[in-house]
Design a protein around this motif. Structure first.
Motif, short mmCIF file in Angstrom:
data_model
loop_
_atom_site.label_atom_id
_atom_site.label_comp_id
_atom_site.label_asym_id
_atom_site.label_seq_id
_atom_site.Cartn_x
_atom_site.Cartn_y
_atom_site.Cartn_z
N GLU A 414 8.41 -21.40 -14.50
CA GLU A 414 7.96 -20.10 -14.97
C GLU A 414 7.58 -19.16 -13.83
N GLY A 415 7.90 -17.90 -14.00
CA GLY A 415 7.55 -16.89 -13.03
C GLY A 415 6.18 -16.29 -13.32
N SER A 416 5.78 -15.30 -12.52
CA SER A 416 4.45 -14.73 -12.68
C SER A 416 4.45 -13.27 -12.25
N TYR A 417 3.37 -12.60 -12.64
CA TYR A 417 3.09 -11.24 -12.19
C TYR A 417 1.85 -11.32 -11.33
N SER A 418 1.94 -10.94 -10.07
CA SER A 418 0.84 -11.16 -9.13
C SER A 418 0.41 -9.88 -8.45
N VAL A 419 -0.82 -9.88 -7.99
CA VAL A 419 -1.30 -8.88 -7.03
C VAL A 419 -1.05 -9.47 -5.65
N ASN A 420 -0.26 -8.79 -4.84
CA ASN A 420 0.14 -9.31 -3.54
C ASN A 420 -0.63 -8.64 -2.41
N LEU A 421 -1.13 -9.45 -1.50
CA LEU A 421 -1.85 -8.94 -0.34
C LEU A 421 -1.11 -9.31 0.94
N THR A 422 -1.18 -8.43 1.93
CA THR A 422 -0.58 -8.69 3.24
C THR A 422 -1.45 -9.66 4.02
N SER A 423 -0.84 -10.65 4.65
CA SER A 423 -1.57 -11.62 5.45
C SER A 423 -1.56 -11.24 6.92
N MET A 424 -2.47 -11.82 7.67
CA MET A 424 -2.51 -11.61 9.12
C MET A 424 -1.17 -11.99 9.71
N PRO A 425 -0.58 -11.13 10.54
CA PRO A 425 0.77 -11.42 11.06
C PRO A 425 0.80 -12.63 11.98
N GLY A 576 -8.33 -7.94 20.19
CA GLY A 576 -9.68 -7.38 20.21
C GLY A 576 -10.35 -7.36 18.86
N LYS A 577 -9.84 -8.11 17.89
CA LYS A 577 -10.36 -8.06 16.52
C LYS A 577 -11.01 -9.38 16.13
N THR A 578 -12.05 -9.27 15.34
CA THR A 578 -12.63 -10.44 14.71
C THR A 578 -11.81 -10.80 13.47
N GLN A 579 -12.11 -11.96 12.89
CA GLN A 579 -11.40 -12.34 11.66
C GLN A 579 -11.65 -11.31 10.56
N GLU A 580 -12.87 -10.81 10.45
CA GLU A 580 -13.15 -9.82 9.41
C GLU A 580 -12.43 -8.50 9.70
N ASP A 581 -12.27 -8.15 10.97
CA ASP A 581 -11.47 -6.96 11.31
C ASP A 581 -10.05 -7.11 10.79
N TRP A 582 -9.46 -8.28 11.01
CA TRP A 582 -8.10 -8.54 10.52
C TRP A 582 -8.06 -8.48 9.00
N LEU A 583 -9.08 -9.02 8.36
CA LEU A 583 -9.13 -9.02 6.91
C LEU A 583 -9.10 -7.59 6.37
N ARG A 584 -9.93 -6.74 6.94
CA ARG A 584 -9.97 -5.34 6.51
C ARG A 584 -8.64 -4.63 6.80
N GLU A 585 -8.07 -4.87 7.99
CA GLU A 585 -6.82 -4.21 8.36
C GLU A 585 -5.68 -4.64 7.43
N CYS A 586 -5.60 -5.92 7.14
CA CYS A 586 -4.55 -6.40 6.24
C CYS A 586 -4.72 -5.83 4.84
N TYR A 587 -5.98 -5.71 4.41
CA TYR A 587 -6.22 -5.16 3.08
C TYR A 587 -5.84 -3.68 3.01
N GLU A 588 -6.15 -2.94 4.05
CA GLU A 588 -5.76 -1.53 4.05
C GLU A 588 -4.25 -1.38 4.05
N GLU A 592 -1.96 0.55 1.13
CA GLU A 592 -0.91 1.55 1.36
C GLU A 592 0.30 1.25 0.48
N LYS A 593 0.58 -0.02 0.26
CA LYS A 593 1.71 -0.42 -0.59
C LYS A 593 1.34 -0.38 -2.07
N ASP A 594 0.06 -0.57 -2.37
CA ASP A 594 -0.40 -0.67 -3.75
C ASP A 594 -1.66 0.17 -3.90
N PRO A 595 -1.53 1.49 -4.08
CA PRO A 595 -2.69 2.39 -4.11
C PRO A 595 -3.66 2.13 -5.25
N GLU A 596 -3.26 1.35 -6.27
CA GLU A 596 -4.16 1.06 -7.38
C GLU A 596 -5.30 0.13 -6.96
#
Length: 805
Positions: A414-425, A576-588, A592-596
């Motif tokens: 079975e497939g799904s409908y998901s909210v997708n988030l960008t991960s740390m590169p 120069g980023k902490t883990q939380e910096d990366w978390l915020r950057e990835c979420y932003e 951008e891809k999902d403005p909702e």
């Protein structure tokens, strides 16, 4: 004057005291507070009120649920774990409620075997013995960096390997891949996974690489016949907002019959499922072939669909290279193909264990269905003939034209409908070579011999060297989830084969005992985190750290940053980023891809963000069905390929063993160790299944869950009586690879001739003695020979004997 004491404050205080009792060997979950403070008017002491904070976070194990966790924290201790539930009785509401495993996190986080300090293997001890001594972080980083550089200098980056792991998921949960790329050398990568390697490999040959799943389970509400092949959503995906919930909702609402085809009467059958069709393990393709015979013989296939949307059903639709040679699927089924055997129900009955008349009746129901929904779990393909089995199951919707329409699916899971988030590169890996995820120990043992033609190596024709440096992070896959543990132990304990193994985890697992240095990790719920997922509806979970890291534990990100710094690449790794910096950057980036999506601050405060699928249900391949010319599949023909010319070319160019049954059409292939290949010495089949008390081996060391979910070998009463075995006896299950001892569950819920054993139990054997596993780990008895095409995990393909211990 006494302080006011609410019931809530008392419960919190009691829970905190229970945590202290756990450290002293008392009750970990039900202790009462002995901490007293103010004296009341009657002179009696009252419990002191406690300050509590509530922190959202999420589960992060290899389950798509990743459910919401509401952590109640007092004095930097988690005293209670709650979950999410909306005030609604709507079956379609998205409620990522944690299962009993998620609610047991407190017992896991505070487990007595929690790793608190860096450690190195004790002087004179061998890998696998589990003997370690505490060291400083500086010492640990120096040892790791020195061994890494030596391996790079002496062997090259292909000797460095990051092991497959499933114990930690989230936006910033996988920093080790980024570390290895940031160091500028790269590493030997893997492809596939332990769960569905065979189906992942064969699906692009059938439907193209862009089709990875079937319709969502909500689509089956519009079906009049639902076939569930080897799947039990209520056991494998227990969370409150993924397949467990979606299956139960579908089961209650569908107008159609539900048939479950499985060697075991699984827990998903408990409810409104109409029938259990017990089948011999590994023979699903034979059942499908016999059903196909009846559909073809009675002119009940959708010929218009087959001619328009498919290639290879009959001679007329074969590619030119295969014409005139009786290579079509119809030839195979009707006995005019390569083996000249007609695949009648009488042919399939002794193979499958299903009566010929029952197969005919089932074929009639399939032909009469106006909307057929076929859903296959990953159990049927996790076998030595898994690629062929997975492909064969997809043939039922293909033959009947039940693809891309309401109430239908394509035969995949079975497939799904998901909210997708960008991960740390991860960065770019300059090494092109890859191996199957199932081949790590092989590549340690004989990597320099492994080739593309024989071993499935990709990117190069042959590996240049063996693996010499392994990172094993958040995973118990070296032994516990791997196969033939006794052989794996012999390879991993031989220090001449692998120079260095770095382990990073939260508890001392069996796999971690093969590490040279161990780093103490944090649970995902102990650090800021986000993850997106979904089922019939999508959701995102966000969380903050409940307390500062304790003892000398560090997040994997911070540990990797220290290693990068020691090798002169800190800036390349962290930027120069902490883990939380990366978390915020990835979420932003995600926003951008999902403005909702809510803002970062809103998400962190909410903890849980849900979104219903605006389409109502995912219908697999709907656009292709609507217009196959405008929306072709990315197969060579643009159509569904029942005969794959590309696969025929692949077979001609590669090397296979004599009993590797491979073909460019979906056929039934007998297993190496299966229904047609049992022996007098090992007359029973042994098949694994997923268990409520664990997710693979995660939670496998939590005692309260082990008590609630004892490890058992399911055996049919007829097989048990023949061996003098009764319910609750300790039995020995053994074969040519090893032996394990566990409790017997005598039950008609498993087909005669088959023993079923839940996978993931922690291996527990004296590896310097008799090697009999007392933990009931099925991988003590599984073959490490990979499947023919995907070089994947065939861990359900086993034969065995069972005796009283």
């Amino acid at each position: 004057m006494s302080k006011e004491l609410s019931r809530r404050t008392f419960v919190q205080g009691s829970a905190l005291a229970g945590l202290g009792a756990a450290a002293l060997g008392g009750s970990a979950l039900f202790g009462c507070s002995s901490e007293l403070a103010e004296t009341g008017a009657d002179g009696k002491a009252e419990p002191a009120p406690v300050e509590e904070k509530i922190v959202w976070n999420h589960c992060a194990i290899n389950c798509p649920g990743r459910c919401a966790l509401k952590l109640h924290v007092v004095d930097d201790e988690i005293v209670r774990v709650e979950t999410y539930a909306a005030d609604s009785d709507d079956m379609d509401d998205i409620q990522p409620r944690a299962c009993l495993r998620g609610r047991a996190y407190r017992a896991w986080v505070n487990h007595p075997d929690r790793i608190n300090y860096p450690m190195k293997r004790a002087e004179g001890s061998k890998r696998g013995e589990g003997k370690y001594e505490q060291i400083t972080w500086d010492e640990a980083i120096e040892i790791i960096a020195r061994n890494y550089q030596e391996v790079i200098d002496n062997y090259g980056p292909e000797a460095v390997y990051m092991n497959y792991c499933t114990g930690n998921y989230g936006v910033t949960a996988r920093p080790w891949f980024r570390l290895l790329n940031s160091l500028g050398n790269g590493y030997l990568a893997f492809y596939g996974n332990y769960s569905l390697a065979q189906l992942m490999w064969i699906t692009p040959y059938i439907f193209g690489a862009s089709v990875g799943a079937g319709s969502s389970l909500s689509a089956a509400r519009d079906s009049d016949l639902v076939l569930m092949f080897g799947t039990s959503p209520v056991e494998t995906r227990q969370g409150g907002a993924v397949s467990h919930h979606d299956y139960v909702a579908m089961r209650e609402m569908t107008k159609g019959k539900i048939y479950v085809i499985d060697p075991r009467f699984n827990d998903s059958l408990a409810g409104r499922s109409d029938e259990w069709l017990p089948i011999n393990p590994g023979t699903d393709a034979a059942l499908v072939a016999a059903i196909a015979h009846e559909l073809i013989a009675n002119n009940q296939v959708d010929k218009e669909f087959l001619d328009t949307y498919c290639v290879g059903f009959d001679e007329a639709t074969l590619p030119a290279s295969a014409q005139g040679q009786n290579k079509s699927y119809q030839d195979y089924i009707m006995g005019t193909g390569y083996d000249k055997v007609e695949k009648t129900p009488e042919w399939a009955a002794p193979i499958t264990g299903i009566a010929a008349d029952k197969i005919r009746a089932m074929a009639g129901e399939i032909a009469a269905a106006k909307a057929l929904f076929v859903d296959q779990g990953w159990g049927p393909q996790r076998r030595s003939n898994g690629e062929m089995t997975g492909w064969s199951i997809c043939m039922l919707p293909i033959l009947t034209g039940n693809i891309g329409l309401p109430g239908t699916s394509n035969g995949l899971r079975e497939g799904s409908y998901s909210v997708n988030l960008t991960s740390m590169p991860d960065g770019e890996n300059p090494v092109k070579a890859k191996i199957s995820v199932f081949s790590m120990v092989d590549a340690i043992d004989r990597g320099h011999e492994m080739t593309e033609k024989a071993d499935g190596v990709t990117g190069v024709e042959q590996l240049p060297c063996d693996i010499k440096f392994v990172i094993n992070y958040a995973g118990n896959c070296i032994t516990n989830q791997n196969s033939d543990i006794n052989w794996v132990h012999d390879v991993m304990s031989d220090e001449s084969k692998c120079q260095f193994v770095l382990g990073s985890d939260i508890l001392m697992t069996d796999s971690l005992k093969y590490s040279d240095v161990i780093l103490p990790d944090l649970f995902r719920l102990e650090q800021p985190s986000m993850i997106g997922t979904g089922g019939d509806g999508g959701y995102m979970l966000a969380g903050s750290e409940p307390y500062a890291p304790k003892f000398e534990r560090k997040s994997a990100y911070d540990a990797a940053a220290l290693i990068a710094a020691a090798l002169g690449k800190e800036e390349a790794f962290t930027e120069g980023k902490t883990q939380e910096d990366w978390l915020r950057e990835c979420y932003e980036t995600s926003r951008e891809k999902d403005p909702e999506l809510p803002t970062y601050e809103e998400a962190m405060e909410m903890g849980v963000y849900t979104r219903k699928n605006p389409a109502g249900a995912v219908i697999a391949m709907a656009e292709f069905r609507a217009d196959p010319v405008a929306n072709p599949l990315d197969t060579p023909s643009g159509k569904i390929e029942i005969y794959s010319e590309a696969l025929a070319d692949y077979i001609a160019a590669h090397e296979f063993a004599d009993d590797d049954f491979v073909a460019p059409i979906p056929v039934y292939a007998p297993e190496w160790y299966g229904a047609e290949t049992v022996t007098d010495e090992f007359p029973l089949q042994l098949s694994g299944f997923h268990y409520r008390g664990r997710l693979h081996s995660s939670w496998g060391g939590v005692e309260i869950l082990k008590e609630l979910n004892p490890q058992e070998a399911w055996i049919n009463p007829s097989d048990a009586a023949e061996r003098g075995i009764e319910q609750g006896d300790t039995v020995r299950v053994e074969n040519q690879f090893g032996a394990m001892e566990l409790l017997a569950k005598v039950t008609p819920r498993v087909i005669p001739g088959t023993v079923a054993c839940a996978q993931g139990a922690w291996h527990d054997a004296d590896m310097n003695g008799d090697r009999v596993d007392k933990g009931g780990c099925i991988n003590t008895l599984t073959t490490h020979r990979p499947s023919p095409f995907a070089k994947g995990n065939p861990q359900h393909t086993n034969i065995c004997q069972v005796t009283k211990a």
